[in-house]
Enzyme design. Structure first.
Site, short mmCIF file in Angstrom:
data_model
loop_
_atom_site.label_atom_id
_atom_site.label_comp_id
_atom_site.label_asym_id
_atom_site.label_seq_id
_atom_site.Cartn_x
_atom_site.Cartn_y
_atom_site.Cartn_z
N ALA A 1 -64.04 92.12 -1.76
CA ALA A 1 -63.88 90.66 -1.73
C ALA A 1 -63.51 90.25 -0.32
O ALA A 1 -62.34 90.29 0.08
CB ALA A 1 -62.81 90.22 -2.71
N GLU B 1 -79.45 97.17 -2.34
CA GLU B 1 -80.05 97.24 -3.68
C GLU B 1 -81.46 97.86 -3.60
O GLU B 1 -81.86 98.63 -4.48
CB GLU B 1 -80.13 95.85 -4.31
CG GLU B 1 -80.65 95.85 -5.74
CD GLU B 1 -80.59 94.47 -6.38
OE1 GLU B 1 -79.56 94.14 -6.98
OE2 GLU B 1 -81.58 93.72 -6.25
C1 UD2 Z 1 -77.53 90.95 -5.16
C2 UD2 Z 1 -76.90 92.10 -5.92
C3 UD2 Z 1 -75.77 92.67 -5.08
C4 UD2 Z 1 -76.29 93.14 -3.75
C5 UD2 Z 1 -77.05 92.02 -3.04
C6 UD2 Z 1 -77.79 92.55 -1.82
C7 UD2 Z 1 -77.32 91.63 -8.27
C8 UD2 Z 1 -76.90 90.92 -9.50
N1 UD2 Z 1 -76.48 91.56 -7.18
O1 UD2 Z 1 -76.48 89.97 -5.22
O2 UD2 Z 1 -75.11 93.71 -5.73
O3 UD2 Z 1 -77.13 94.26 -3.95
O4 UD2 Z 1 -78.02 91.40 -3.89
O5 UD2 Z 1 -78.76 91.66 -1.39
O6 UD2 Z 1 -78.35 92.26 -8.26
N2 UD2 Z 1 -69.40 90.12 -0.61
C9 UD2 Z 1 -68.16 89.69 -0.14
N3 UD2 Z 1 -68.13 88.65 0.74
C10 UD2 Z 1 -69.24 88.01 1.16
C11 UD2 Z 1 -70.49 88.44 0.70
C12 UD2 Z 1 -70.55 89.50 -0.21
O7 UD2 Z 1 -67.12 90.23 -0.49
O8 UD2 Z 1 -69.13 87.05 1.98
C13 UD2 Z 1 -69.46 91.28 -1.54
C14 UD2 Z 1 -69.00 90.91 -2.94
O9 UD2 Z 1 -68.39 92.02 -3.54
C15 UD2 Z 1 -70.29 90.56 -3.64
C16 UD2 Z 1 -71.24 91.59 -3.02
O10 UD2 Z 1 -70.80 91.74 -1.67
O11 UD2 Z 1 -70.15 90.67 -5.05
C17 UD2 Z 1 -72.73 91.25 -3.04
O12 UD2 Z 1 -72.96 89.98 -2.46
P1 UD2 Z 1 -73.60 88.79 -3.32
O13 UD2 Z 1 -73.00 88.84 -4.68
O14 UD2 Z 1 -73.47 87.52 -2.59
O15 UD2 Z 1 -75.09 89.23 -3.38
P2 UD2 Z 1 -76.23 88.69 -4.42
O16 UD2 Z 1 -75.65 87.67 -5.34
O17 UD2 Z 1 -77.46 88.31 -3.70
#
Ligand code: UD2
Length: 324
Positions: free
Chosen positions: A92, A273
């Site tokens: 986080a 991913e």
């Molecule tokens: C997708 C994936 C995620 C990751 C990402 C890469 C799914 C449902 N989720 O989510 O696991 O592979 O794509 O492109 O497939 N984080 C922070 N601070 C930040 C940004 C990120 O702590 O400012 C951490 C946090 O734990 C978050 C994770 O990184 O849960 C992944 O980031 P995301 O959730 O914004 O990525 P998302 O929604 O595109």
């Protein structure tokens, strides 16, 4: 299997009916006795733990865990004797600390309740970690990490940090590890049925989609490249796990592949991913979790997903991320 037991169920009823036919009992009582015996048979048999509307095994014979494919009482009692610890990592950074309270509170309601869990929480702002009361045998360690300017780097860098955590700290501390996204919430049981040597979770957007829709990395220049016609499932990067040894190998390999991409000035389409999907293509998971274990939005339903255990919470990417 199921048909055989339905047949036996009715046969048992007929047998009881015939056996009682000589007794001086009234018809209603006989019917009631026969029904009770059949229900006892039903209750004691384990055949009902199977599903016919979803695939519950992969082509390489790894189980795919869905509600209705396991008996939580049986599986809990087997694992209770083993005194296992499940390390659980969550990151986080920046504004994502706002997701921690719901994540931790809901985890304490549903995640490995009654088993040893050690959360490892990585953040650039330890002072923002909420004070959540943890259940018995659940522990939390907060680890400070430097802030990063790109959300893509935060997400990808997790592989490197996890690799080092396993290498340097977990060897004698845990048996299994799960690595989870923080912008999530638990709504139902996530327990020992999820444990395995190498565990992947089927991405909720693609569990019923044909392979050509999967958003694998398609550029051959990237180490995450998967050619058209290849690939088994599309796995989420938001949740994966397994034994320490296997997850160490996974994180190390993905970190190395990411570094080669960086050196070649290419970034895989879905970051770590994409690399995870490439890894699982050549290192098949020994267990798959259905999208019950990472749903897309609690309000979106699907007939085959009968219980939502863990789900992404909706977020405004432009507002929470440090960059677009
Ligand atoms: C997708 C994936 C995620 C990751 C990402 C890469 C799914 C449902 N989720 O989510 O696991 O592979 O794509 O492109 O497939 N984080 C922070 N601070 C930040 C940004 C990120 O702590 O400012 C951490 C946090 O734990 C978050 C994770 O990184 O849960 C992944 O980031 P995301 O959730 O914004 O990525 P998302 O929604 O595109």
């Amino acid at each position: 299997m199921r048909l055989r037991h339905i047949f036996l169920f009715f046969l048992l009823g007929m047998f009881v009916g015939l056996s009682l036919s000589g007794c001086h009992l009234n018809a209603k009582l006989k019917w009631l006795l026969s029904l009770i015996l059949r229900l006892v048979y039903w209750g004691f048999t384990s055949i009902w733990f199977s599903r016919t509307d979803v695939a519950s095994v992969t082509p390489w014979l790894a189980p795919i865990v869905w509600e209705g494919t396991f008996d939580s009482t049986v599986i809990d009692s087997i694992h209770k004797q083993q005194n296992i610890t499940i390390a659980t990592t969550v990151f986080a950074l920046g504004k994502y600390t706002r997701f921690l309270k719901d994540f931790l509170e809901s985890a304490e309601e549903h995640y490995f309740v009654g088993f040893h869990v050690h959360y490892y929480l990585f953040t650039d702002q330890p002072e923002e970690v909420p004070n959540v009361k943890l259940g018995e045998e659940h522990y939390l360690t907060v680890k400070k990490v430097p802030s990063m300017n790109r959300w893509q780097d935060i997400s990808m860098n997790r592989m490197k940090i996890l690799e080092k955590l396993i290498e340097n700290e977990l060897a004698s501390e845990a048996d299994y590890i799960f690595c989870l996204d923080v912008d999530t919430k638990f709504y139902g049981r996530w327990g020992v049925e999820s444990l395995g040597r190498l565990v992947g979770v089927i991405h909720p957007w693609f569990f019923d989609a044909p392979r050509f829709i999967f958003t694998y990395e398609r550029r051959p220049e990237s180490q995450a490249y998967i050619p058209a016609g290849e690939g088994d499932y599309y796995y989420t990067g938001a949740a994966f796990g397994g034994s320490l040894k296997d997850v160490h190998h996974l994180t190390k390999t993905c970190r190395e592949q990411i570094n080669i991409d960086i050196a070649n000035s290419i970034e895989a389409i879905w970051h770590e991913e994409s690399h995870l999907n490439k890894y699982f293509l050549h290192n098949k998971p020994s267990k798959l979790l259905s999208p019950e274990y990472l749903w897309r939005d609690i309000s979106m339903s699907s007939g085959r997903v009968k219980i939502i255990r863990f789900s992404h919470v909706s977020k405004n990417n432009a507002e929470v991320r440090p960059n677009l």
